[in-house]
Design an enzyme around this catalytic site. Structure first.
Site, PDB file in Angstrom:
ATOM      1  N   GLY A   1       0.871  -1.181   0.000  1.00  0.00           N
ATOM      2  CA  GLY A   1       0.000   0.000   0.000  1.00  0.00           C
ATOM      3  C   GLY A   1       0.899   1.220   0.000  1.00  0.00           C
TER       4      GLY A   1
ATOM      5  N   GLY B   1      -0.252   4.465  -0.393  1.00  0.00           N
ATOM      6  CA  GLY B   1      -1.106   5.646  -0.292  1.00  0.00           C
ATOM      7  C   GLY B   1      -0.538   6.625   0.726  1.00  0.00           C
ATOM      8  N   ASN B   2      -1.455   7.247   1.471  1.00  0.00           N
ATOM      9  CA  ASN B   2      -1.012   8.284   2.417  1.00  0.00           C
ATOM     10  C   ASN B   2      -0.117   7.721   3.520  1.00  0.00           C
ATOM     11  OD1 ASN B   2      -2.185  10.528   1.251  1.00  0.00           O
ATOM     12  ND2 ASN B   2      -4.131  10.240   2.328  1.00  0.00           N
TER      13      ASN B   2
ATOM     14  N   HIS C   1      -9.623  -1.305  18.132  1.00  0.00           N
ATOM     15  CA  HIS C   1      -9.415   0.017  17.522  1.00  0.00           C
ATOM     16  C   HIS C   1     -10.748   0.547  17.013  1.00  0.00           C
ATOM     17  CE1 HIS C   1      -7.267   3.269  15.732  1.00  0.00           C
ATOM     18  NE2 HIS C   1      -7.511   2.915  14.497  1.00  0.00           N
TER      19      HIS C   1
ATOM     20  N   ARG D   1     -15.107   2.673  10.906  1.00  0.00           N
ATOM     21  CA  ARG D   1     -14.034   1.775  10.455  1.00  0.00           C
ATOM     22  C   ARG D   1     -14.633   0.461   9.958  1.00  0.00           C
ATOM     23  NH1 ARG D   1     -12.207   4.217  15.256  1.00  0.00           N
ATOM     24  NH2 ARG D   1     -10.286   5.427  15.010  1.00  0.00           N
TER      25      ARG D   1
ATOM     26  N   ASP E   1       2.037  -1.212  -4.698  1.00  0.00           N
ATOM     27  CA  ASP E   1       0.636  -0.785  -4.803  1.00  0.00           C
ATOM     28  C   ASP E   1       0.063  -1.309  -6.108  1.00  0.00           C
ATOM     29  OD1 ASP E   1      -0.918   1.713  -3.070  1.00  0.00           O
ATOM     30  OD2 ASP E   1      -1.862   1.100  -4.959  1.00  0.00           O
TER      31      ASP E   1
ATOM     32  N   THR F   1      -4.240  -1.676   8.178  1.00  0.00           N
ATOM     33  CA  THR F   1      -5.536  -1.545   7.478  1.00  0.00           C
ATOM     34  C   THR F   1      -6.719  -1.764   8.429  1.00  0.00           C
ATOM     35  OG1 THR F   1      -4.488  -2.360   5.468  1.00  0.00           O
ATOM     36  CG2 THR F   1      -6.888  -2.470   5.539  1.00  0.00           C
TER      37      THR F   1
ATOM     38  N   ASN G   1     -12.121  -4.326   2.295  1.00  0.00           N
ATOM     39  CA  ASN G   1     -10.746  -4.556   2.761  1.00  0.00           C
ATOM     40  C   ASN G   1     -10.446  -6.031   3.047  1.00  0.00           C
ATOM     41  OD1 ASN G   1     -10.167  -1.931   2.347  1.00  0.00           O
ATOM     42  ND2 ASN G   1     -10.070  -1.314   4.495  1.00  0.00           N
TER      43      ASN G   1
HETATM   44  O1  TXD Z   1      -4.234   3.102  13.407  1.00  0.00           O
HETATM   45  C1  TXD Z   1      -4.645   2.541  12.438  1.00  0.00           C
HETATM   46  N1  TXD Z   1      -4.623   1.219  12.376  1.00  0.00           N
HETATM   47  C2  TXD Z   1      -5.171   3.315  11.301  1.00  0.00           C
HETATM   48  C3  TXD Z   1      -5.648   2.593  10.162  1.00  0.00           C
HETATM   49  C4  TXD Z   1      -5.166   4.732  11.324  1.00  0.00           C
HETATM   50  C5  TXD Z   1      -5.532   5.419  10.212  1.00  0.00           C
HETATM   51  C6  TXD Z   1      -5.955   4.767   8.979  1.00  0.00           C
HETATM   52  N2  TXD Z   1      -6.000   3.363   9.049  1.00  0.00           N
HETATM   53  C7  TXD Z   1      -6.323   2.556   7.867  1.00  0.00           C
HETATM   54  O2  TXD Z   1      -5.129   2.353   7.094  1.00  0.00           O
HETATM   55  C8  TXD Z   1      -7.283   3.143   6.882  1.00  0.00           C
HETATM   56  O3  TXD Z   1      -8.612   3.021   7.332  1.00  0.00           O
HETATM   57  C9  TXD Z   1      -7.003   2.298   5.667  1.00  0.00           C
HETATM   58  O4  TXD Z   1      -7.671   1.048   5.752  1.00  0.00           O
HETATM   59  C10 TXD Z   1      -5.504   2.051   5.747  1.00  0.00           C
HETATM   60  C11 TXD Z   1      -4.658   2.867   4.773  1.00  0.00           C
HETATM   61  O5  TXD Z   1      -4.866   4.238   4.977  1.00  0.00           O
HETATM   62  P1  TXD Z   1      -4.263   5.329   3.969  1.00  0.00           P
HETATM   63  O6  TXD Z   1      -4.625   6.663   4.517  1.00  0.00           O
HETATM   64  O7  TXD Z   1      -2.868   5.031   3.617  1.00  0.00           O
HETATM   65  O8  TXD Z   1      -5.198   5.055   2.681  1.00  0.00           O
HETATM   66  P2  TXD Z   1      -4.891   5.386   1.149  1.00  0.00           P
HETATM   67  O9  TXD Z   1      -4.128   6.656   1.008  1.00  0.00           O
HETATM   68  O10 TXD Z   1      -6.198   5.262   0.455  1.00  0.00           O
HETATM   69  O11 TXD Z   1      -3.927   4.197   0.686  1.00  0.00           O
HETATM   70  C12 TXD Z   1      -4.331   2.880   0.568  1.00  0.00           C
HETATM   71  C13 TXD Z   1      -3.604   2.309  -0.608  1.00  0.00           C
HETATM   72  C14 TXD Z   1      -3.980   2.968  -1.956  1.00  0.00           C
HETATM   73  O12 TXD Z   1      -2.846   3.527  -2.575  1.00  0.00           O
HETATM   74  C15 TXD Z   1      -4.556   1.813  -2.761  1.00  0.00           C
HETATM   75  O13 TXD Z   1      -4.241   1.877  -4.147  1.00  0.00           O
HETATM   76  C16 TXD Z   1      -3.872   0.629  -2.093  1.00  0.00           C
HETATM   77  O14 TXD Z   1      -3.916   0.911  -0.722  1.00  0.00           O
HETATM   78  N3  TXD Z   1      -4.501  -0.642  -2.421  1.00  0.00           N
HETATM   79  C17 TXD Z   1      -3.804  -1.778  -2.526  1.00  0.00           C
HETATM   80  N4  TXD Z   1      -2.493  -2.022  -2.341  1.00  0.00           N
HETATM   81  C18 TXD Z   1      -2.072  -3.281  -2.539  1.00  0.00           C
HETATM   82  N5  TXD Z   1      -2.886  -4.289  -2.900  1.00  0.00           N
HETATM   83  C19 TXD Z   1      -4.198  -4.094  -3.078  1.00  0.00           C
HETATM   84  N6  TXD Z   1      -5.003  -5.105  -3.424  1.00  0.00           N
HETATM   85  C20 TXD Z   1      -4.696  -2.789  -2.896  1.00  0.00           C
HETATM   86  N7  TXD Z   1      -5.930  -2.225  -2.997  1.00  0.00           N
HETATM   87  C21 TXD Z   1      -5.789  -0.924  -2.699  1.00  0.00           C
END
Ligand code: TXD
Length: 315
Positions: free
Chosen positions: A10, A12-13, A176, A89, A34, A120, A96
Site C-alpha cells: 500500500g 497511499g497516504n 481500535h 471503520r 501498490d 488496514t 478490505n
Molecule cells: O491506526 C490505524 N490502524 C489506522 C488505520 C489509522 C488510520 C488509517 N487506518 C487505515 O489504514 C485506513 O482506514 C485504511 O484502511 C488504511 C490505509 O490508509 P491510507 O490513509 O494510507 O489510505 P490510502 O491513502 O487510500 O492508501 C491505501 C492504498 C492505496 O494507494 C490503494 O491503491 C492501495 O492501498 N490498495 C492496494 N495495495 C495493494 N494491494 C491491493 N489489493 C490494494 N488495494 C488498494
C-alpha cells in the site's frame, strides 16, 4: 552487514509516509507496493531524489510486482480503503477483507520470515485475517492501533497540563474502535498518577476525545484519514523489532487466555523485540476498565464474525 528490507504494501497516504520515515531513519531498503500503476514508482523516485539532501543511502523502489518483496524482514500493510466522513471503520470490512486476503497470500509466498505489522482497518479483524491466511505464528503478526491511540491520549494530556509529551506515559487498550479503553490507572505524568493532576470529569472529556480522535481527523480532512501519526506508530513497532528493543508497546496481539480472552487479536501491552511479539503483559485493571475491555472485545468478536460471513460468501 546487509541492510534490512522493509516491504510496504500500500503506497497511499500512510504507505508514502512510512517510506519517508524508513529512509530518514535509515531503517533499511524500502519496497513500496501498490496496485495503482505509477503511484509506488513515483513516490519511490521522489523519495530517492531527497536522499542526497537528507543524506540517506537506503534504496527505495516502487513496484506492482510481489516478487520484489522477496525476503523482506518487515512488511507493513496499509493496502485497502480509508474512511471518508460519515463512515465507521467497520464500514470498510467488505472491501478490505478481499484486499487483505490477497495481500496475505503474497506475503506468505514471498516474505515467509517477515514480521508483519497490519494497519488496514477495521484493524482487529484485518490482523486476524492476516494471521489466518499467512499461517504465520502469532509472534510474527501484529496490529497497529494502540501506539497511535495512546499517542493521541498523551498529546491531549500534555496539552491540558502544558507539559512535554515526553513526560506523559499512557496506554490505550482494547479494539481500535470508538470503545477503545484508555487505561487511566496506568497514566502518569513524570511518574505522578494522572488522577491527581486532572479532575475525573475533565479526564472523561479527554478520554472521549481520544476515542473519537480518528473521526475528528477524518471530518477535517474529508478525503481520507490520519496518516502521519499512524505511520509514526508503526515505525516505532518496526524499530522495536529490528533493534531488538524489548519495548513494551500497546499493540493488537493474538490472545490465548490472557485477559480472559481467547482466539482474537486485541489491544494489550506487549513486549516487542527480535522475536516479534515476545510476551503479553497482563496489567491489573480496575473494575471499570475490566468492564470496558469486555464491551470492546465483544465488538471485536462481532466484527470477526461479520468478516467470516463476508469470507464465506466470497469463497
Ligand atoms: O491506526 C490505524 N490502524 C489506522 C488505520 C489509522 C488510520 C488509517 N487506518 C487505515 O489504514 C485506513 O482506514 C485504511 O484502511 C488504511 C490505509 O490508509 P491510507 O490513509 O494510507 O489510505 P490510502 O491513502 O487510500 O492508501 C491505501 C492504498 C492505496 O494507494 C490503494 O491503491 C492501495 O492501498 N490498495 C492496494 N495495495 C495493494 N494491494 C491491493 N489489493 C490494494 N488495494 C488498494
Amino acid at each position: 552487514m546487509a541492510r534490512k528490507k522493509i516491504a510496504l504494501i500500500g503506497a497511499g497516504n500512510i504507505g508514502g509516509t512510512l517510506a519517508h520515515l524508513c529512509a530518514l531513519k535509515g531503517l533499511g531498503d524500502v519496497v513500496l507496493y501498490d496496485v495503482i500503476d505509477g503511484l509506488p514508482q513515483g513516490k519511490a523516485l521522489d523519495l530517492l531524489e531527497a536522499g542526497p539532501i537528507e543524506g540517506y543511502d537506503v534504496n527505495i523502489i516502487g513496484t506492482m510486482s510481489y516478487a520484489d518483496i522477496q525476503g523482506a524482514d518487515v512488511c507493513i500493510v496499509t493496502a485497502g480503503l480509508a474512511r471518508k466522513p460519515g463512515m465507521s471503520r467497520d464500514d470498510l470490512l467488505g472491501i478490505n477483507c478481499k484486499i487483505m486476503r490477497q495481500v496475505s497470500e503474497n506475503i506468505a509466498q514471498y516474505a515467509p520470515n517477515a514480521f508483519v505489522i497490519v494497519i488496514t482497518n477495521p484493524l482487529d479483524a484485518m490482523v486476524t485475517l492476516t494471521k489466518r491466511v499467512t499461517g504465520f505464528a502469532k509472534n510474527k503478526v501484529v496490529g497497529q492501533a494502540g501506539v497511535l491511540d495512546s499517542s493521541r491520549y498523551r498529546t491531549f494530556i500534555a496539552q491540558e497540563l502544558k507539559v512535554s509529551v515526553r513526560n506523559v506515559t499512557a496506554m490505550v487498550l482494547g479494539g481500535h474502535g470508538d470503545d477503545m479503553v484508555p487505561v487511566r490507572s496506568y497514566c502518569q505524568v513524570a511518574g505522578m498518577p494522572i488522577e491527581r493532576l486532572i479532575t475525573a470529569q475533565r479526564l472523561e472529556e479527554i478520554e472521549n476525545r481520544t476515542r473519537q480522535a480518528g473521526g475528528e481527523i477524518v471530518a477535517l480532512l474529508k478525503t481520507g484519514s490520519a496518516f502521519y501519526s499512524p505511520a509514526s506508530a508503526a515505525i516505532q513497532m518496526a524499530e522495536a523489532y529490528l533493534y531488538d528493543k524489548k519495548q513494551i508497546l500497546p499493540c493488537a496481539a493474538y490472545l490465548e487466555g490472557e485477559y480472559g480472552i481467547n482466539g482474537v487479536y486485541f489491544g494489550v501491552p506487549v513486549q516487542v523485540g527480535a522475536g516479534g511479539v515476545e510476551r503479553v503483559i497482563e496489567l491489573t485493571l480496575s473494575e471499570k476498565e475490566k468492564q470496558e475491555m469486555q464491551v470492546s472485545v465483544s465488538h471485536v468478536q462481532e466484527l470477526v464474525a461479520a468478516m467470516d460471513k463476508v469470507l464465506a460468501a466470497s469463497a
